[in-house]
Design a protein around this motif. Structure first.
Motif, PDB file in Angstrom:
ATOM      1  N   UNK A 131      53.825   9.436  30.274  1.00 44.74           N
ATOM      2  CA  UNK A 131      55.081   8.691  30.364  1.00 44.74           C
ATOM      3  C   UNK A 131      56.112   9.496  31.139  1.00 44.74           C
ATOM      4  N   UNK A 132      56.897   8.772  31.912  1.00 45.14           N
ATOM      5  CA  UNK A 132      58.017   9.388  32.619  1.00 45.14           C
ATOM      6  C   UNK A 132      59.236   9.379  31.717  1.00 45.14           C
ATOM      7  N   UNK A 133      60.043  10.433  31.810  1.00 47.94           N
ATOM      8  CA  UNK A 133      61.222  10.567  30.956  1.00 47.94           C
ATOM      9  C   UNK A 133      62.430  10.929  31.800  1.00 47.94           C
ATOM     10  N   UNK A 134      63.542  10.277  31.485  1.00 46.06           N
ATOM     11  CA  UNK A 134      64.840  10.551  32.099  1.00 46.06           C
ATOM     12  C   UNK A 134      65.832  10.737  30.960  1.00 46.06           C
ATOM     13  N   UNK A 135      66.764  11.687  31.099  1.00 49.05           N
ATOM     14  CA  UNK A 135      67.674  11.989  29.995  1.00 49.05           C
ATOM     15  C   UNK A 135      69.103  12.135  30.501  1.00 49.05           C
ATOM     16  N   UNK A 136      70.076  11.701  29.672  1.00 47.13           N
ATOM     17  CA  UNK A 136      71.486  11.958  29.953  1.00 47.13           C
ATOM     18  C   UNK A 136      72.286  11.941  28.662  1.00 47.13           C
ATOM     19  N   UNK A 156      58.118   6.410  37.366  1.00 48.68           N
ATOM     20  CA  UNK A 156      59.410   7.033  37.608  1.00 48.68           C
ATOM     21  C   UNK A 156      60.456   6.019  38.033  1.00 48.68           C
ATOM     22  N   UNK A 157      60.068   5.057  38.852  1.00 54.24           N
ATOM     23  CA  UNK A 157      61.042   4.061  39.309  1.00 54.24           C
ATOM     24  C   UNK A 157      61.506   3.177  38.155  1.00 54.24           C
ATOM     25  N   UNK A 158      60.636   2.893  37.226  1.00 51.49           N
ATOM     26  CA  UNK A 158      61.033   2.104  36.059  1.00 51.49           C
ATOM     27  C   UNK A 158      61.992   2.900  35.173  1.00 51.49           C
ATOM     28  N   UNK A 159      61.713   4.179  34.964  1.00 53.32           N
ATOM     29  CA  UNK A 159      62.621   5.026  34.176  1.00 53.32           C
ATOM     30  C   UNK A 159      63.996   5.072  34.826  1.00 53.32           C
ATOM     31  N   UNK A 169      61.144  14.197  33.772  1.00 54.55           N
ATOM     32  CA  UNK A 169      59.869  14.873  33.546  1.00 54.55           C
ATOM     33  C   UNK A 169      58.779  13.842  33.291  1.00 54.55           C
ATOM     34  N   UNK A 170      57.576  14.358  33.208  1.00 55.44           N
ATOM     35  CA  UNK A 170      56.429  13.511  32.868  1.00 55.44           C
ATOM     36  C   UNK A 170      55.613  14.237  31.816  1.00 55.44           C
ATOM     37  N   UNK A 186      59.101   5.529  30.392  1.00 50.35           N
ATOM     38  CA  UNK A 186      58.552   4.432  31.184  1.00 50.35           C
ATOM     39  C   UNK A 186      57.190   4.813  31.753  1.00 50.35           C
ATOM     40  N   UNK A 187      56.496   3.811  32.272  1.00 52.46           N
ATOM     41  CA  UNK A 187      55.182   4.030  32.869  1.00 52.46           C
ATOM     42  C   UNK A 187      55.277   4.593  34.278  1.00 52.46           C
TER      43      UNK A 187
END
Length: 121
Positions: free
Chosen positions: A108-113, A74-77, A101-102, A71-72
């Motif tokens: 881009x912001x990244x979130x993983x699970x 962190x809150x969107x991710x 991470x970014x 996402x653009x």
């Protein structure tokens, strides 16, 4: 033979509110098309195995998936991650919260699970 992650996500109003409907921006093989609109998510099969029995064919397959949100902001991710979590938890088990991470190059912001999914054949 494959977990129904796309079908579950595409049927959930919370997911489509953040990832769209035409197309739903959730892509397999850990890759998104070039130039895709943010935010989006990708998933990939990490491992899996059939539920083997001595007296017959397996009737269920187990999968571990990794889901990454880009996402653009962190809150969107996090909003996409929450929507996917809420949709998936009714059908599978979230087994690992990965990092946030970014990317220095794309910003881009990244979130993983990770998700464990049992899929009847």
């Amino acid at each position: 033979m494959f977990p129904p992650i796309f079908q579950v996500a595409a049927a959930d109003p919370g997911v489509t509110a953040v990832l769209g409907t035409s197309p739903v921006r959730l892509f397999p093989f850990g890759e998104a098309p070039e130039g895709v609109t943010l935010p989006y998510a990708v998933w990939q099969l990490v491992s899996g195995s059939p539920e083997n029995y001595l007296a017959g064919r397996p009737d269920i397959d187990g999968f571990t998936l990794q889901i990454d949100v880009y996402a653009a902001t962190g809150s969107s991710a996090r909003a996409v991650g929450k929507a996917l979590r809420d949709a998936i938890e009714l059908n599978a088990y979230i087994v690992r919260w990965g990092g946030e991470s970014r990317d220095n190059e794309t910003n881009r912001y990244r979130l993983s699970f990770d998700v464990d999914w049992l899929t009847p054949r």
